[in-house]
Design a protein around this motif. Structure first.
Motif, short mmCIF file in Angstrom:
data_model
loop_
_atom_site.label_atom_id
_atom_site.label_comp_id
_atom_site.label_asym_id
_atom_site.label_seq_id
_atom_site.Cartn_x
_atom_site.Cartn_y
_atom_site.Cartn_z
N UNK A 83 0.87 -1.17 0.00
CA UNK A 83 0.00 0.00 0.00
C UNK A 83 0.91 1.22 0.00
N UNK A 84 0.87 2.00 -1.08
CA UNK A 84 1.76 3.13 -1.25
C UNK A 84 0.99 4.43 -1.07
N UNK A 85 1.54 5.30 -0.22
CA UNK A 85 0.97 6.64 -0.01
C UNK A 85 1.83 7.63 -0.80
N UNK A 86 1.18 8.39 -1.73
CA UNK A 86 1.89 9.29 -2.63
C UNK A 86 1.81 10.72 -2.11
N UNK A 144 -1.42 12.68 -1.71
CA UNK A 144 -2.36 12.13 -0.72
C UNK A 144 -3.25 11.03 -1.30
N UNK A 145 -2.79 10.39 -2.34
CA UNK A 145 -3.51 9.24 -2.86
C UNK A 145 -2.84 7.96 -2.37
N UNK A 146 -3.62 6.89 -2.34
CA UNK A 146 -3.14 5.58 -1.90
C UNK A 146 -3.42 4.57 -3.00
N UNK A 147 -2.42 3.82 -3.36
CA UNK A 147 -2.59 2.80 -4.40
C UNK A 147 -2.07 1.47 -3.91
N UNK A 148 -2.58 0.42 -4.49
CA UNK A 148 -2.16 -0.94 -4.13
C UNK A 148 -1.35 -1.51 -5.28
N UNK A 149 -0.12 -1.86 -5.01
CA UNK A 149 0.79 -2.40 -6.01
C UNK A 149 1.16 -3.83 -5.65
N UNK A 150 1.09 -4.69 -6.65
CA UNK A 150 1.51 -6.08 -6.49
C UNK A 150 2.83 -6.30 -7.21
N UNK A 174 -0.96 4.91 9.21
CA UNK A 174 -0.91 3.60 8.55
C UNK A 174 -2.19 3.39 7.74
N UNK A 175 -2.05 2.78 6.59
CA UNK A 175 -3.20 2.58 5.70
C UNK A 175 -3.31 1.11 5.36
N UNK A 176 -4.52 0.72 5.02
CA UNK A 176 -4.79 -0.65 4.56
C UNK A 176 -5.77 -0.56 3.41
N UNK A 177 -5.31 -0.86 2.23
CA UNK A 177 -6.14 -0.82 1.03
C UNK A 177 -6.11 -2.20 0.39
N UNK A 178 -7.29 -2.70 0.08
CA UNK A 178 -7.38 -3.99 -0.58
C UNK A 178 -8.44 -3.92 -1.65
N UNK A 196 -11.81 -2.52 0.39
CA UNK A 196 -11.98 -1.60 1.50
C UNK A 196 -10.73 -0.76 1.65
N UNK A 197 -10.89 0.35 2.36
CA UNK A 197 -9.77 1.25 2.65
C UNK A 197 -9.90 1.70 4.10
N UNK A 198 -8.80 1.62 4.87
CA UNK A 198 -8.79 1.96 6.28
C UNK A 198 -7.58 2.83 6.58
N UNK A 199 -7.80 3.88 7.39
CA UNK A 199 -6.70 4.71 7.86
C UNK A 199 -7.11 5.37 9.17
#
Length: 722
Positions: A123-126, A129-135, A172-176, A184-187
């Motif tokens: 989970x990357x915070x840019x 202020x955006x959050x993206x999920x990278x695999x 801390x963030x949790x994006x899935x 979901x997205x949690x912060x």
């Protein structure tokens, strides 16, 4: 002049002596080799873990890094979006990638392996202020000449989300996100609440999709983690509090639970493999595992793991095991295993960061000087030690510590439960009930047959009983499981009445026989034997009537409702009868020979002095036959301990520890027969089964040794009487 016949006899004696000696020594050697082999196969369960460096290299300090498949390659993620793939052998750059999204990365939260062994999720915070999920996906392929090639691909899952305006700094963030766009997205928010948002492909950005999870806390939330479904949110505070929200579609069924403050700020929070327990680290250097209690529905501690002397600054978990990794403020790195608490790794190298391979067999560390070191880890059986094999363990999902055997489960992420205590208990319990049934019958029959029964009938009864030993164990187990057990299940009360009525009827019959003065010396059994089936029939009739009058026709249901006793069809009573049937011929044969070989002049002298046959049997024959009787009992005991097929088929194979005779059990021998076909070669279960075999051998060896010692002493006392 030499006698040729004498010379031939002496030569044959020498040959026989050498053949017998070699045969005996060969048997002893085979037994010794068997014990050595069992010990050799079981010993690795108690080996300590090991680690060694494989290579090291210099490199830049990235935002995050990780190990690829087979630990041949590593990736370095930098804040400008660069991803360098380097060789772990010398640090040479093999490939450079650029993340799909442009910009500066402020924070990279590692999110696990995404349920796939070759995928690393971030989970990357840019900076916007955006959050993206990278695999980070490692793909393995083989060339035409058979060379293995591992390539890294970076894939962005979904468009990402925007941090809420009131998000806490460095939250801390949790994006899935799933491939369908749901997730979901949690912060954390500056207000101290947890921002929780459900994501749908075409759903509204706010409204019912956003929730604010709050609680009355003494500290400020600093860490959070979420399971892969988004149904459970865990958080920790700088006052040492833990809080969990279990979210449901129906808000009335939701659960919120928290712990009292400890004044030790939480510095790490991660869900372990399987997401059934939570690893927590604090500023005091302590590491513990927690779970939501299955019945009390509150957060409770499972156990403490090996802690640090300094504050823990980073906490991670293995992707495919119950291992917990922690790094302290002085650069000390440790890895412990949840189930056993065993310390698998300890490095005091002044480290600043680390990455564990997906298989948990390699570790890449980074120190303050920018040196990367690749370590090979060797801990083949981390879940076993003396505590987990022979002590109570508080397993995940269990309300309290217990002795549990559960070698397999529906999911691979469930920790194996390999306590041998239920199996040892089952072996002793089955042996006890088998001996309880067989010992009185065999010894009484042996004494009567040897000293009281008419010789012509002894010649018939003794071979008949010995013939019982020829019945295969599998036949006895088959009959006990499919014929005896269903019938006894519905006639427990009648079964309880059988011994009482047999004693009453046989006692009354013998009293009547002696009262009328009828002499049936050696033939009393012809009068007594018909009374036994009569007692069985009478108990069947009376048991049914008593059950109808006092227990509403169902004793089993009454016991369960009023006493909490569950009556299992395959229980210890069935085992006692079936196992006793197998042991009776062994005990009877040896004990009868011991009774019969008592010197006749002693029994005759006792009779001449006025002793009755029963007094002679009790006062003279029994003490003189003591060594043989004890040997018979011990041999029968060893036979019962090692029995496999009967207990395998007629016990239900339930590894539980109860005293009641109405429950089943699982023995060491039956467990080996059940588990060994499915145990992977040299796995933990495979070696535990060899340890079970070694324990079974030790039990029988101790029994036989004690039997020989006691028999020798009794034999010495008997020779003193002679």
């Amino acid at each position: 002049m030499k006698n040729p016949n004498l010379a031939r006899i002496m030569r044959n004696d020498r040959v026989a002596r050498w053949v017998i000696s070699i045969g005996g020594l060969s048997i002893l050697a085979c037994m010794l080799l068997m014990v050595v082999y069992l010990f050799q196969m079981a010993l690795p369960l108690f080996y300590g873990p090991d680690h060694r460096p494989l290579s090291d290299f210099q490199g830049e300090r990235p935002l995050s890094f990780g190990l690829g498949t087979y630990a041949e390659r590593a990736y370095l993620l930098f804040s400008d979006g660069r991803v360098d793939v380097v060789s772990t052998r010398d640090g040479s750059r093999l490939k450079r990638l650029q993340l799909p999204k442009q910009g500066k990365i402020l924070r990279a939260d590692y999110g696990g392996n995404a349920d796939q062994p070759d995928v690393h999720r971030y989970n990357l915070v840019w900076e916007d202020n955006s959050v993206s999920m990278m695999d980070f996906v490692f793909k393995t392929r083989f060339s035409k000449n058979g060379e293995r090639q591992v390539e890294l691909h970076v894939v962005q899952q979904g468009p990402g989300v925007q941090l809420p305006p009131d998000a806490a700094p460095d939250t801390p963030v949790a994006l899935r996100l799933s491939p369908e766009g749901t997730g979901f997205f949690v912060c954390l928010l500056e207000s101290g609440a947890v921002y929780y948002r459900r994501l749908e492909p075409a759903g509204p950005p706010d409204g019912n999709m956003v929730r604010y999870l709050e609680a009355e806390l003494q500290g400020r939330l600093t860490h959070l983690t979420v399971d892969h479904t988004g149904g459970n949110v865990f958080a920790g505070t700088n006052a040492g509090e833990l809080i969990a929200w279990s979210l449901e579609e129906n808000p009335e069924r939701e659960l919120k639970t928290q712990t009292p403050p400890t004044r030790r700020p939480v510095t790490g929070l991660r869900l372990l493999y399987g997401e059934r327990s939570l690893a927590v680290a604090d500023k005091a250097g302590e590491i513990s595992a927690w779970q939501i209690h299955p019945t009390r529905h509150r957060l409770e501690k499972l156990r403490d793991l090996k802690g640090h002397k300094n504050a823990v600054t980073a906490l991670s978990v293995a992707a495919q095991s119950k291992s917990v990794l922690s790094l302290d403020s002085e650069g000390g790195l440790q890895m412990s295993f949840l189930t056993s608490g065993k310390l698998l790794l300890k490095l005091d190298e002044g480290l600043q960061d680390f990455a564990l391979s997906q298989r948990g067999d390699h570790l890449l560390s980074l120190d303050a000087a920018g040196r990367y070191t690749l370590w090979q880890l060797h801990a083949p059986h981390p879940e076993t030690d003396f505590g987990t094999l022979f002590g109570k363990v508080h397993y995940e999902g269990y309300p309290e510590p217990s002795y549990t055997w559960q070698s397999s489960a529906v999911d691979d992420d469930v920790e194996p439960k390999l306590s041998l205590m239920p199996l040892i208990w089952g072996s002793l319990k089955g042996t006890f009930y088998g001996m309880l049934f067989s010992l009185p019958l065999a010894l009484l029959a042996a004494g009567y047959t040897a000293h009281i029964m008419a010789p012509r009938w002894r010649a018939v009864v003794k071979p008949t009983v010995e013939l019982m030993a020829a019945v295969p164990s599998v036949v006895l187990g088959f009959l006990a499981a499919l014929w005896l057990a269903p019938r006894l299940e519905h006639h427990l009360l009648s079964l309880a009445l059988v011994p009482l009525l047999i004693i009453l009827l046989v006692g009354a019959g013998l009293y009547l026989l002696f009262r009328i003065g009828h002499k049936m010396n050696g033939y009393e059994f012809l009068w007594v034997v018909p009374l036994i089936p009569a007692a069985c029939y009478l108990s069947l009739v009376l048991g049914g009537q008593i059950q109808d009058v006092f227990f509403n026709g169902d004793l089993n249901l009454y016991l369960y409702r009023n006493l909490g006793m569950r009556v299992e069809q395959r229980n210890c009573i069935v085992i006692g009868i079936a196992l006793g049937f197998a042991v009776i011929p062994v005990i009877f044969t040896i004990a009868e020979d011991a009774f019969y070989n008592v010197p006749q002049d002693m029994t005759t002298a006792a009779t001449a002095l006025g002793s009755s046959r029963w007094q002679t049997l009790w006062r003279i024959a029994l003490p003189m036959a003591g060594p043989g009787i004890f040997a018979a009992v011990m041999i029968g005991l060893g036979r019962a301990v090692g029995e496999t097929m009967i207990v395998l088929m007629a016990t239900g194979n339930t590894p539980i520890m109860t005293l009641g005779p109405l429950n089943g059990m699982r023995t060491l021998a039956a467990n080996i027969a059940v588990e060994i076909p499915e145990a992977p070669y040299l796995s933990t279960l495979y070696r535990v089964l060899f340890l079970s075999a070694l324990l079974l051998f030790v039990m029988t060896f101790v029994i036989n040794t004690l039997a020989e010692v006691v028999r020798s002493r009794l034999q010495g006392r008997r020779e003193g009487l002679l």
